[in-house]
Design an enzyme around this catalytic site. Structure first.
Site, short mmCIF file in Angstrom:
data_model
loop_
_atom_site.label_atom_id
_atom_site.label_comp_id
_atom_site.label_asym_id
_atom_site.label_seq_id
_atom_site.Cartn_x
_atom_site.Cartn_y
_atom_site.Cartn_z
N HIS A 81 0.82 -1.17 0.08
CA HIS A 81 0.06 0.12 0.09
C HIS A 81 0.79 1.18 -0.05
O HIS A 81 2.01 1.14 0.19
CB HIS A 81 -0.97 0.09 1.26
CG HIS A 81 -0.36 -0.08 2.56
ND1 HIS A 81 0.30 1.09 3.03
CD2 HIS A 81 -0.01 -1.02 3.53
CE1 HIS A 81 0.86 0.77 4.53
NE2 HIS A 81 0.54 -0.54 4.44
N CYS A 128 3.11 -5.06 6.66
CA CYS A 128 2.76 -4.87 5.45
C CYS A 128 3.93 -4.22 4.46
O CYS A 128 5.09 -3.67 5.42
CB CYS A 128 1.57 -3.75 5.19
SG CYS A 128 0.02 -4.49 5.51
#
Length: 325
Positions: free
Chosen positions: A125, A141
């Site tokens: 992201h 992440c």
């Protein structure tokens, strides 16, 4: 005229960056797309039909919240996501917030791309703090600068393989027949650098190419592990010529790394979630002023770019948000 010149400059800059980035000894699939993330190097490599097409700097999980190594699959994409803050992070923040809507304060940035089983809570992201990329500091992440995340999301196909690897060294050859070595720190304390195989590969390459390599230079690079690429066969100040080719050093070989022969990829549907979909992952919310490259994307401007149009179809998923982790 100015716009054309600027575009040419950006193209040249991108090409130069791609050409000078050390490439890990990993065999991507020979057909279709393949995402490779090297944790110690803090880089994401995108291959198409076995050829390297893009390299992005990334931030990966810190030692206490590591990014899961191994094989994964690229899943759905959520543009302009809403961050559903996990309870563990709500306790850390102590501000009473349970969600953060799309916009400049959203730690997920303008897009979230699921990677692997949703139960892992992994994704690729954007960010509201571009200065935090690259690094080893996320909750697991893979964080990208927002413009990179948008470009990546519009390029990658759902269903593509994604490999998270842990290579503490890269060995590459340039078009001038010079050998380049880089060594990286060990953020997860894996201690998996096979120096015996690496030295065997260097010696075999030097013999095959009629080159002399000083073992002391190799020792110094492996000891310092600065992440900088160093020429083993040329004088100081010599620049890399042309695109680099990875050497298959993990097997002790002097030969270039080859793509993995694979059957043609199955036709896939790009999975795009509704704008504003809630994503619950342990993202980090740095207390900083957002940088200029943070942006919100209008759903009308989202046009995923398939690499293989003949095999690609698109659908808008209408999944309930409680199926996302």
């Amino acid at each position: 005229m100015k716009k054309i010149s600027f575009s040419v400059f950006l193209l040249s800059l991108t090409s130069a960056t791609l050409a000078n980035t050390p490439i890990p000894d990993f065999s991507p699939v020979s057909l279709g797309q393949h995402v490779v993330i090297n944790i110690p190097q803090q880089r994401l490599f995108l291959y198409t039909d076995g050829k390297l097409t893009k390299v992005y700097p990334v931030t990966v999980g810190k030692a206490s919240t590591q990014t899961n190594l191994g094989e994964h699959t690229i899943g759905p994409k959520a543009f302009n996501p809403t961050w559903h803050i996990p309870k563990s992070i709500q306790k850390e923040r102590k501000d009473g917030l349970k969600t953060i809507p799309p916009g400049p304060n959203n730690p997920l940035g303008p897009v979230f791309v699921r990677m692997g089983d949703p139960k892992l809570g992994l994704g690729i992201h954007g960010t509201n703090a571009p200065s935090s990329v690259p690094g080893v500091r996320s909750h697991g992440c893979v964080r990208m600068k927002s413009p990179d995340a948008l470009e990546f999301a519009k390029t990658i196909n759902s269903g593509s393989p994604a490999s998270v690897i842990y290579h503490m060294a890269t060995l590459n050859m340039d078009s001038n027949d010079n050998l380049w070595l880089a060594a990286y720190r060990d953020p997860y304390n894996q201690k998996n650098l096979d120096t015996e195989a690496l030295r065997k590969s260097i010696d075999a390459w030097a013999k095959a190419h009629g080159k002399n390599i000083n073992p002391k230079r190799v020792n110094a690079i492996l000891k310092n592990r600065t992440g900088h690429i160093n020429c083993l066969t040329c004088a100081k100040g010599v620049k890399i010529k042309g695109p680099l080719k990875s050497i298959a050093w993990t097997s002790g070989s002097e030969l270039p790394t080859q793509p993995k022969v694979a059957p043609p990829p199955m036709p896939t549907q790009d999975e795009i979630l509704p704008a504003g979909t809630e994503i619950e992952v342990e993202a980090e919310a740095p207390q900083v002023i957002p940088d200029a490259d943070q942006q919100t994307v209008s759903p009308t401007n989202i046009k995923p770019i398939p690499q293989t149009p003949s095999n690609q179809q698109y659908k808008l998923l209408q999944e309930p948000t409680n199926t996302l982790f």
